[in-house]
Design a protein around this motif. Structure first.
Motif, PDB file in Angstrom:
ATOM      1  N   UNK A  61      -2.888  12.812  -9.749  1.00  0.00           N
ATOM      2  CA  UNK A  61      -1.845  12.660  -8.739  1.00  0.00           C
ATOM      3  C   UNK A  61      -2.404  12.448  -7.345  1.00  0.00           C
ATOM      4  N   UNK A  62      -3.582  12.993  -7.064  1.00  0.00           N
ATOM      5  CA  UNK A  62      -4.073  13.015  -5.686  1.00  0.00           C
ATOM      6  C   UNK A  62      -5.290  12.145  -5.429  1.00  0.00           C
ATOM      7  N   UNK A  63      -5.885  11.598  -6.471  1.00  0.00           N
ATOM      8  CA  UNK A  63      -7.140  10.884  -6.260  1.00  0.00           C
ATOM      9  C   UNK A  63      -6.936   9.622  -5.419  1.00  0.00           C
ATOM     10  N   UNK A  64      -5.786   8.965  -5.541  1.00  0.00           N
ATOM     11  CA  UNK A  64      -5.522   7.776  -4.725  1.00  0.00           C
ATOM     12  C   UNK A  64      -5.397   8.146  -3.252  1.00  0.00           C
ATOM     13  N   UNK A  65      -4.668   9.216  -2.975  1.00  0.00           N
ATOM     14  CA  UNK A  65      -4.526   9.673  -1.598  1.00  0.00           C
ATOM     15  C   UNK A  65      -5.870  10.097  -1.025  1.00  0.00           C
ATOM     16  N   UNK A  66      -6.671  10.758  -1.844  1.00  0.00           N
ATOM     17  CA  UNK A  66      -7.986  11.192  -1.381  1.00  0.00           C
ATOM     18  C   UNK A  66      -8.865  10.005  -1.016  1.00  0.00           C
ATOM     19  N   UNK A  67      -8.785   8.937  -1.812  1.00  0.00           N
ATOM     20  CA  UNK A  67      -9.556   7.744  -1.484  1.00  0.00           C
ATOM     21  C   UNK A  67      -9.135   7.140  -0.156  1.00  0.00           C
ATOM     22  N   UNK A  68      -7.829   7.103   0.107  1.00  0.00           N
ATOM     23  CA  UNK A  68      -7.334   6.578   1.380  1.00  0.00           C
ATOM     24  C   UNK A  68      -7.746   7.473   2.547  1.00  0.00           C
ATOM     25  N   UNK A 194     -10.311  -0.427   9.103  1.00  0.00           N
ATOM     26  CA  UNK A 194      -8.952  -0.942   8.891  1.00  0.00           C
ATOM     27  C   UNK A 194      -8.204  -0.131   7.832  1.00  0.00           C
ATOM     28  N   UNK A 195      -8.533   1.146   7.720  1.00  0.00           N
ATOM     29  CA  UNK A 195      -7.927   1.988   6.690  1.00  0.00           C
ATOM     30  C   UNK A 195      -6.411   2.060   6.848  1.00  0.00           C
ATOM     31  N   UNK A 196      -5.733   2.123   5.725  1.00  0.00           N
ATOM     32  CA  UNK A 196      -4.275   2.152   5.741  1.00  0.00           C
ATOM     33  C   UNK A 196      -3.757   3.566   5.995  1.00  0.00           C
ATOM     34  N   UNK A 197      -2.480   3.640   6.362  1.00  0.00           N
ATOM     35  CA  UNK A 197      -1.832   4.937   6.520  1.00  0.00           C
ATOM     36  C   UNK A 197      -1.558   5.561   5.155  1.00  0.00           C
ATOM     37  N   UNK A 198      -1.366   6.876   5.135  1.00  0.00           N
ATOM     38  CA  UNK A 198      -1.096   7.556   3.876  1.00  0.00           C
ATOM     39  C   UNK A 198       0.309   7.206   3.394  1.00  0.00           C
ATOM     40  N   UNK A 199       0.392   6.846   2.145  1.00  0.00           N
ATOM     41  CA  UNK A 199       1.652   6.457   1.516  1.00  0.00           C
ATOM     42  C   UNK A 199       2.277   7.700   0.874  1.00  0.00           C
ATOM     43  N   UNK A 253       1.620  -0.964   3.450  1.00  0.00           N
ATOM     44  CA  UNK A 253       0.301  -0.435   3.097  1.00  0.00           C
ATOM     45  C   UNK A 253       0.434   0.545   1.927  1.00  0.00           C
ATOM     46  N   UNK A 254       0.631   0.030   0.711  1.00  0.00           N
ATOM     47  CA  UNK A 254       0.800   0.908  -0.443  1.00  0.00           C
ATOM     48  C   UNK A 254      -0.517   1.560  -0.847  1.00  0.00           C
ATOM     49  N   UNK A 255      -0.423   2.741  -1.437  1.00  0.00           N
ATOM     50  CA  UNK A 255      -1.640   3.394  -1.916  1.00  0.00           C
ATOM     51  C   UNK A 255      -2.125   2.727  -3.214  1.00  0.00           C
ATOM     52  N   UNK A 256      -1.216   2.038  -3.876  1.00  0.00           N
ATOM     53  CA  UNK A 256      -1.534   1.386  -5.135  1.00  0.00           C
ATOM     54  C   UNK A 256      -1.068  -0.064  -5.060  1.00  0.00           C
TER      55      UNK A 256
END
Length: 527
Positions: A61-68, A194-199, A253-256
């Motif tokens: 659940x959190x690995x995508x957010x952690x990468x961002x 250029x990192x995206x915002x948290x989705x 800016x989607x996380x996926x």
């Protein structure tokens, strides 16, 4: 490259491999300790499943957010935060007084693991260029994954029998502290400007969807698959996943980024990661229950019997990483998954008279398959996106891995108990053991080592028949999930062979000004 840079890249690879080994070890090392945990803390079969799934779900659940977050705040800083959370949660696991506390601590441990997992491949990618050098690094990284999965049961057995089940968690503390020191001392900081915002919308809907889906799968046999609760949970899971897809399609800016799936190689590597996790890795729980609760081996004896998998994974992973320079990734990927599937099929067909050696051929073949597969998946997962988005790429691939484990454990558990209960009901027809919910209770008791407690409620004259039926039910369910797991791995092999194309994999750095063929899609445009 000067000497300091050379030293730094190897320190980076070392720190990442140790951290990855530690967090993946906590999936398999716990498997061997589960029977002792159940004896000490009590709990049901579903509690045993949640010890694995609470950890895997948090990771997924959190690995995508952690990468961002890592791309945005700094990969070294976020990596250290993950190490701190993981180490602290490991201490809480060791201090758990009951199954609920343990599972909550495992969920927190998964939060730390998600951060470490998401950042690990990005840290490697920033230090190793594309081509053979990265292939070698991925071979070493893949070996650490393969060995952690395979040697975990042995380490878990040694620690559990020698020092108690709490030690499988306490061992993380000194390793975690040492890795934190090396990370601050030797690794350099990096981030994506250029990192995206948290989705957050995507995070909430994705996490909730996985949670209710797994909860439905774990509770389905007990509540009834047509019960209002299970139907509502399944419906909620589908609706939440639909909301997640809708959010990802609409926001800037989607996380996926769903556009990535237009690339066959990207889709293929995610399906390969899911397939091996949903088959071999999630079935380690049921293999351990067979070795310990059915055959009666101690934790350390069960762990020793996993050594054929260890050897295969350890030997083949570096070879596979180096072979990437000469052999197309899809052939290595399909070959690894195919061997894993064949290995699982070879493990099936067990009878009451079978010993552990009936698993040996399957262990050897599956170990070779896992060793062949892991470094290829790791390399391709990073090589189908630009280097500066490596945190996101690693996060997506790790999400598919952990979703595979979480869903696999839950699905196989539902089939295992359901098929086994049907067998018990047939064999015990006409006795009290076949009435009502008794077949499922016998199966769960047989699986979690509590058969003697259930037996106490059976009339003395029917106990031997109940034990015999429970044993046959266990084998029926176990053989079923081994066969289905093998078919999942073989399906993943076919999909990888079909979808992954070498022309979509970029292992060499691509210049900003390099000419692009007319009509050739830009990787950046798909992000």
């Amino acid at each position: 490259m000067d000497r300091s840079q050379t030293n730094r890249k190897w320190w980076t690879l070392g720190a990442v491999c140790v951290a990855t080994f530690m967090l993946l070890l906590d999936i398999t090392v716990v498997n061997t300790a589960l029977p002792k945990i159940q004896q000490d803390l009590g709990g049901s079969f579903s509690d045993l499943q949640w010890v694995i799934d609470a950890y895997a779900l948090s990771l997924a659940a959190l690995v995508l957010t952690a990468g961002s977050l890592a791309d945005r705040l700094g990969r070294r800083r976020v990596f250290v935060a993950g190490l701190v959370i993981f180490s602290a949660a490991s201490l809480l696991c060791a201090l758990a007084p009951d199954p609920t506390f343990l599972n909550l601590a495992r969920g927190l441990q998964g939060v730390g693991g998600a951060i470490m997992f998401a950042v690990s491949l990005a840290l490697v990618a920033q230090e190793f260029p594309g081509g053979p050098e990265r292939g070698m690094a991925m071979g070493i990284y893949g070996a650490s994954i393969g060995v952690s999965v395979a040697v975990g049961p042995l380490i878990g057995g040694v620690l559990t029998d020698g020092l108690g089940w709490q030690s499988v968690f306490l061992v993380n503390l000194p390793v975690g502290i040492a890795t934190i020191g090396v990370t601050y001392w030797k690794l350099r900081e990096s981030r994506d400007p250029n990192a995206s915002r948290i989705d957050w919308g995507g995070v909430v809907t994705f996490s909730a969807s996985l949670l209710v889906l797994v909860l439905a799968l774990v509770r389905g046999n007990a509540e009834g698959w047509g019960s209002p609760l299970i139907v509502s949970l399944l419906a909620a899971g589908v609706l939440l996943m639909g909301a997640f897809v809708a959010i990802e399609r609409r926001i800037a800016e989607p996380m996926f980024p769903l556009g990535l799936f237009r690339r066959g190689a990207f889709t293929g590597v995610q399906l390969a990661a899911f397939a091996v996790s949903a088959s071999m890795f999630s079935l380690f729980l049921y293999l351990t229950l067979y070795l310990q609760n059915f055959l009666g081996y101690s934790a350390i004896d069960a762990g020793l019997r996993y050594l054929p998998i260890t050897v295969g994974a350890f030997v083949l992973a570096p070879i596979s990483g180096m072979a990437l320079a000469k052999v197309q990734a899809r052939y290595l990927m399909a070959g690894g998954l195919g061997l894993t599937g064949v290995g699982l099929l070879l493990m099936g067909g067990l009878e009451v008279s079978s010993g552990w050696t009936a698993l040996l051929a399957g262990f050897v073949v599956a170990g070779i398959g896992v060793g062949l597969l892991n470094p290829v998946v790791a390399d391709v997962a990073l090589s189908v996106v630009p280097k500066e988005r490596s945190g996101m790429a690693a996060g997506i691939n790790d999400t598919f891995r952990q979703v595979g484990v979480a869903v696999g454990v839950a699905v196989w558990g539902a089939i295992f108990i359901g098929r086994g209960a049907d067998k018990v009901r047939d064999l015990a027809a006409g006795t009290s053991s076949a009435a009502g919910d008794h077949p499922r209770q016998l199966m769960e008791a047989m699986s979690s080592g509590g058969l003697h407690q259930v037996n106490a409620t059976v009339p003395p004259g029917a106990r031997q028949a109940a034990v015999s039926a429970a044993g046959e039910g266990f084998l029926s369910g176990f053989n079923e999930v081994l066969t289905l797991g093998g078919l999942v791995a073989l399906s993943g092999a076919a999909l990888a062979l079909w979808l992954v194309r070498e022309g979509e994999i970029e292992r060499e750095p691509v210049s900003e000004t390099a000419p692009r063929s007319p009509g050739e899609p830009s990787l950046a445009s798909e992000l």
